[in-house]
Design an enzyme around this catalytic site. Sequence first.
Site, short mmCIF file in Angstrom:
data_model
loop_
_atom_site.label_atom_id
_atom_site.label_comp_id
_atom_site.label_asym_id
_atom_site.label_seq_id
_atom_site.Cartn_x
_atom_site.Cartn_y
_atom_site.Cartn_z
N LYS A 1 -10.43 -2.88 -2.29
CA LYS A 1 -10.63 -3.34 -0.91
C LYS A 1 -11.33 -3.05 -0.02
CE LYS A 1 -6.59 -6.47 0.69
NZ LYS A 1 -5.52 -6.44 -0.06
N GLY B 1 -7.04 -16.63 3.69
CA GLY B 1 -6.99 -17.60 3.88
C GLY B 1 -6.70 -18.67 3.18
N GLY C 1 1.08 -0.74 9.23
CA GLY C 1 0.83 0.95 9.91
C GLY C 1 1.57 1.57 8.29
N THR D 1 -8.06 -7.29 6.58
CA THR D 1 -7.79 -8.36 7.37
C THR D 1 -9.46 -8.12 8.35
OG1 THR D 1 -6.53 -6.88 7.82
CG2 THR D 1 -5.37 -8.27 7.41
N SER E 1 0.31 -5.14 12.53
CA SER E 1 0.28 -3.89 12.46
C SER E 1 0.91 -3.04 11.79
CB SER E 1 -0.59 -3.42 13.79
OG SER E 1 0.89 -3.41 15.11
N THR F 1 -0.81 -14.41 3.96
CA THR F 1 -0.18 -14.87 4.46
C THR F 1 0.49 -16.45 4.24
OG1 THR F 1 -1.72 -14.05 5.67
CG2 THR F 1 -0.24 -15.84 7.16
N CYS G 1 -7.33 -0.93 5.60
CA CYS G 1 -6.31 -1.25 6.66
C CYS G 1 -7.17 -0.45 7.92
CB CYS G 1 -4.59 -0.06 6.24
SG CYS G 1 -3.37 -0.31 7.56
N GLY H 1 0.91 -0.82 0.49
CA GLY H 1 -0.15 -0.14 -0.31
C GLY H 1 0.95 0.61 0.15
C1 SIN Z 1 -0.47 -2.52 7.28
O1 SIN Z 1 0.21 -1.85 6.58
O2 SIN Z 1 -0.75 -1.92 8.47
C2 SIN Z 1 -1.62 -3.46 6.65
C3 SIN Z 1 -2.00 -2.73 5.14
C4 SIN Z 1 -3.30 -3.34 5.05
O3 SIN Z 1 -4.22 -3.85 5.75
O4 SIN Z 1 -4.35 -2.59 4.02
#
Ligand code: SIN
Length: 305
Positions: free
Chosen positions: A167, A246, A73, A195, A71, A268, A132, A47
Amino acid sequence: MSSDISVKVGSVELKSPIILASGTCNFGHELSEYYDLSILGGLSSKGLTIKPRVGNEGVRVAETAAGMLNSVGLQNPGVDYFIEHDLDYMDSLGCGRIINVAGHSFDDYVAMIEKLDPHKDKIDALEINLSCPNVKAGCMSIGSDPEQIKLIVSALRERTDLPLWIKLTPNVTDIKTMALAAQEGGADAVVLINTLLGMAVDIRTRRPVLRNNTGGYSGPAVKPVAIRMVSECYQVLDIPIIGCGGISNYEDVLEFMIAGASAVEIGTASLVHPTCPVDITEDLKKWSEVSGESLSSLTGTLKLW
Ligand code: SIN
């Protein structure tokens, strides 16, 4: 006997339904040491944001019994650096080039599209990350409000002809409302799901394992939630769905497609077994060869009771 695992997501033709999920493959550099990424349908970039981000403080990733919490971020080098240093590399990989766009506000998303649209010859789709869960402002809070979803998507629609894949977050009461808002705004597809918001506790310190307290939960345990959301949205949408959540083997891919996905994202599982997309691709080809069915013909063939 021949196999056909090519798929279409609206106007975007992919040689396979397998796309590497954003945030699990960076821009492809690291994984390309393990296998030829041109076998993939596509790769979705980490991202990107207008300014570079170092991401959240650690601990940022934790394994759980049936999945993983992150996490991160939105750690990324910023869109300008990406365009200068990584876009050509992604273009050279020989698979679908999906750019994941994140932001904290309406203006952020608009500014990102204005930066990326001039490079449309190197981009197959923009994956708009409204989901996110690990940043304070924007992203998931925007993606939990149908009015904001529609507002942002229609503003981006006015500014680019590139396919817009939205998304969405599963952390909402009714995913259909969010998906319909994206469609009304002019989205070309929705990506389901990002997620699930989760937490793990260290029983010795009595603190959350993640420094951010909460994180996004992914992995095999979330698959039934994702499949349910794909199926619900397939019944009300006119635009295609990319399924995510998943997936770790070819049967999971078939399950998502039967439920209504036109393509899928793997995340994952590829962190656990970096070459699993190779095995899944081979297994899908074998399935198509033996069954005599094209993979794309599976989409939405679920027979609900
Ligand atoms: C993240 O960078 O914290 C995860 C990105 C996302 O869930 O879109």
